[in-house]
Design an enzyme around this catalytic site. Structure first.
Site, PDB file in Angstrom:
ATOM      1  N   LYS A   9      -0.583  -7.005  -3.094  1.00 54.65           N
ATOM      2  CA  LYS A   9       0.703  -7.107  -2.704  1.00 54.65           C
ATOM      3  C   LYS A   9       1.249  -8.100  -4.076  1.00 54.65           C
ATOM      4  O   LYS A   9       0.645  -8.501  -5.111  1.00 54.65           O
ATOM      5  CB  LYS A   9       1.039  -7.722  -1.385  1.00 54.65           C
ATOM      6  N   TYR A  49       6.157   1.254   5.522  1.00 56.53           N
ATOM      7  CA  TYR A  49       5.893  -0.045   6.723  1.00 56.53           C
ATOM      8  C   TYR A  49       6.987   0.407   7.747  1.00 56.53           C
ATOM      9  O   TYR A  49       7.498  -0.304   8.566  1.00 56.53           O
ATOM     10  CB  TYR A  49       6.223  -1.307   6.293  1.00 56.53           C
ATOM     11  N   PHE A  57      10.678  -9.370  11.118  1.00 57.31           N
ATOM     12  CA  PHE A  57      10.345 -10.004   9.826  1.00 57.31           C
ATOM     13  C   PHE A  57      10.369  -8.355   8.803  1.00 57.31           C
ATOM     14  O   PHE A  57       9.885  -8.791   7.718  1.00 57.31           O
ATOM     15  CB  PHE A  57       8.827 -10.204   9.957  1.00 57.31           C
ATOM     16  N   ARG A  85     -10.906  -4.628   5.801  1.00 52.49           N
ATOM     17  CA  ARG A  85     -10.253  -5.536   6.768  1.00 52.49           C
ATOM     18  C   ARG A  85     -11.036  -6.776   7.199  1.00 52.49           C
ATOM     19  O   ARG A  85     -10.477  -7.918   7.206  1.00 52.49           O
ATOM     20  CB  ARG A  85     -10.123  -4.830   8.231  1.00 52.49           C
ATOM     21  N   THR A  91      -4.287 -11.562   9.287  1.00 53.83           N
ATOM     22  CA  THR A  91      -3.040 -11.411   9.034  1.00 53.83           C
ATOM     23  C   THR A  91      -2.401 -12.887   8.406  1.00 53.83           C
ATOM     24  O   THR A  91      -1.708 -13.035   7.369  1.00 53.83           O
ATOM     25  CB  THR A  91      -1.791 -10.696   9.879  1.00 53.83           C
ATOM     26  N   ARG A 102      -7.737 -13.595   2.366  1.00 56.34           N
ATOM     27  CA  ARG A 102      -6.516 -14.256   2.937  1.00 56.34           C
ATOM     28  C   ARG A 102      -6.448 -15.659   3.020  1.00 56.34           C
ATOM     29  O   ARG A 102      -5.647 -16.498   2.923  1.00 56.34           O
ATOM     30  CB  ARG A 102      -5.873 -13.461   4.274  1.00 56.34           C
ATOM     31  N   ASN A 112       0.459 -12.560   1.957  1.00 58.73           N
ATOM     32  CA  ASN A 112      -1.061 -12.548   2.490  1.00 58.73           C
ATOM     33  C   ASN A 112      -1.739 -11.794   1.405  1.00 58.73           C
ATOM     34  O   ASN A 112      -2.936 -11.200   1.762  1.00 58.73           O
ATOM     35  CB  ASN A 112      -0.990 -12.425   3.641  1.00 58.73           C
ATOM     36  N   HIS A 115      -3.198  -5.685   1.483  1.00 63.34           N
ATOM     37  CA  HIS A 115      -3.078  -4.821   2.622  1.00 63.34           C
ATOM     38  C   HIS A 115      -4.522  -3.760   2.980  1.00 63.34           C
ATOM     39  O   HIS A 115      -4.889  -3.513   1.888  1.00 63.34           O
ATOM     40  CB  HIS A 115      -2.029  -3.777   2.308  1.00 63.34           C
ATOM     41  N   GLU A 126      -1.802   6.794   4.731  1.00 62.15           N
ATOM     42  CA  GLU A 126      -1.559   5.803   3.764  1.00 62.15           C
ATOM     43  C   GLU A 126      -1.887   6.326   2.284  1.00 62.15           C
ATOM     44  O   GLU A 126      -1.432   6.405   1.411  1.00 62.15           O
ATOM     45  CB  GLU A 126      -1.918   4.480   4.142  1.00 62.15           C
TER      46      GLU A 126
HETATM   47  P1  ATP Z   1      -1.274  -5.141   6.452  1.00 63.78           P
HETATM   48  O1  ATP Z   1      -0.689  -3.896   7.320  1.00 63.78           O
HETATM   49  O2  ATP Z   1      -0.403  -5.446   5.268  1.00 63.78           O
HETATM   50  O3  ATP Z   1      -2.654  -4.705   5.917  1.00 63.78           O
HETATM   51  P2  ATP Z   1      -1.817  -6.369   8.777  1.00 63.78           P
HETATM   52  O4  ATP Z   1      -2.359  -5.156   9.120  1.00 63.78           O
HETATM   53  O5  ATP Z   1      -2.915  -7.704   8.819  1.00 63.78           O
HETATM   54  O6  ATP Z   1      -1.394  -6.394   7.320  1.00 63.78           O
HETATM   55  P3  ATP Z   1       0.569  -6.084  10.013  1.00 63.78           P
HETATM   56  O7  ATP Z   1       0.901  -6.708  11.442  1.00 63.78           O
HETATM   57  O8  ATP Z   1       0.496  -4.660   9.940  1.00 63.78           O
HETATM   58  O9  ATP Z   1      -0.619  -6.945   9.388  1.00 63.78           O
HETATM   59  O10 ATP Z   1       2.028  -6.305   9.370  1.00 63.78           O
HETATM   60  C1  ATP Z   1       2.238  -5.884   8.117  1.00 63.78           C
HETATM   61  C2  ATP Z   1       2.566  -7.180   7.099  1.00 63.78           C
HETATM   62  O11 ATP Z   1       3.898  -7.661   7.568  1.00 63.78           O
HETATM   63  C3  ATP Z   1       1.570  -8.365   6.975  1.00 63.78           C
HETATM   64  O12 ATP Z   1       0.671  -8.283   6.154  1.00 63.78           O
HETATM   65  C4  ATP Z   1       2.456  -9.349   6.487  1.00 63.78           C
HETATM   66  O13 ATP Z   1       2.663  -9.162   5.163  1.00 63.78           O
HETATM   67  C5  ATP Z   1       3.781  -8.955   7.221  1.00 63.78           C
HETATM   68  N1  ATP Z   1       3.919  -9.894   8.415  1.00 63.78           N
HETATM   69  C6  ATP Z   1       3.281  -9.433   9.575  1.00 63.78           C
HETATM   70  N2  ATP Z   1       3.595 -10.300  10.708  1.00 63.78           N
HETATM   71  C7  ATP Z   1       4.530 -11.235  10.196  1.00 63.78           C
HETATM   72  C8  ATP Z   1       5.188 -12.144  10.590  1.00 63.78           C
HETATM   73  N3  ATP Z   1       5.034 -12.809  11.867  1.00 63.78           N
HETATM   74  N4  ATP Z   1       6.103 -12.687   9.678  1.00 63.78           N
HETATM   75  C9  ATP Z   1       6.248 -12.495   8.538  1.00 63.78           C
HETATM   76  N5  ATP Z   1       5.604 -11.410   7.902  1.00 63.78           N
HETATM   77  C10 ATP Z   1       4.688 -10.844   8.690  1.00 63.78           C
HETATM   78 MG    MG Z   2      -1.056  -3.409   9.182  1.00 65.30          MG
END
Ligand code: ATP
Ligand code: MG
Length: 140
Positions: A9, A49, A57, A85, A91, A102, A112, A115, A126
């Site tokens: 990212k 997304y 968010f 993962r 996350t 992370r 973080n 992805h 994706e």
């Molecule tokens: P990613 O999809 O980026 O691999 P993830 O699967 O661990 O991460 P998701 O729940 O899919 O997490 O959320 C996508 C992204 O949105 C997170 O990686 C983070 O950058 C952002 N995000 C998630 N939860 C929050 C939150 N509560 N506040 C702010 N940003 C968030």
């Molecule tokens: Mg995700």
């Protein structure tokens, strides 16, 4: 053999963590089957997304993901989705296991660093969201 989409990212590219993340991927034994840098447009980030469009968010996430270049990668290997993962960690970096990307390198739950696709269906979606078949060097 399984494939997954990985993204470094904008916080990761800004902090010059590209080499560090790739080192961890290669040390894990995952192969990089495709890779390129891109500055995501708002439209492309929103499409990626899309599942999070109703989340509080979402606007902040799109602003962050378009704030600088990302590195897009297709990773390949046995159980590539879950292995990537695991390398990434949870996350929220405060909840991520020690030694994960992370936990070691992220700023907060939004910024973080990386992805990873969360399952086989999202991985296929994706990967094709960003790469054409010809751009993926499978089986190397
Ligand atoms: P990613 O999809 O980026 O691999 P993830 O699967 O661990 O991460 P998701 O729940 O899919 O997490 O959320 C996508 C992204 O949105 C997170 O990686 C983070 O950058 C952002 N995000 C998630 N939860 C929050 C939150 N509560 N506040 C702010 N940003 C968030
Ligand atoms: Mg995700």
């Amino acid at each position: 053999m399984e494939q997954t989409l990985a993204i470094i990212k904008p916080d990761g590219t800004a902090a010059r963590l590209v080499g560090e993340v790739i080192r961890r991927i290669e040390d894990e034994g995952l192969a990089i089957a495709a890779m390129r840098m891109e500055l995501l447009s708002e439209r492309k980030a929103e499409g990626f997304y899309y599942v999070h469009r109703q989340k509080p968010f979402f606007r902040s996430l799109i602003g962050f993901m378009t704030s600088g270049p990302v590195v897009l990668m297709v990773l390949e290997g046995e159980n590539a989705i879950s292995r990537w993962r695991t390398l990434m960690g949870a996350t929220d970096p405060r909840k991520a296991a020690p030694g994960t990307i992370r936990r070691d390198l992220a700023t907060d739950i939004e910024r973080n660093v990386v992805h990873g696709s969360d399952g086989p269906d999202s991985a296929v979606y994706e990967i094709h969201y960003f790469f054409k078949g010809d751009d993926i060097c499978s089986g190397t």
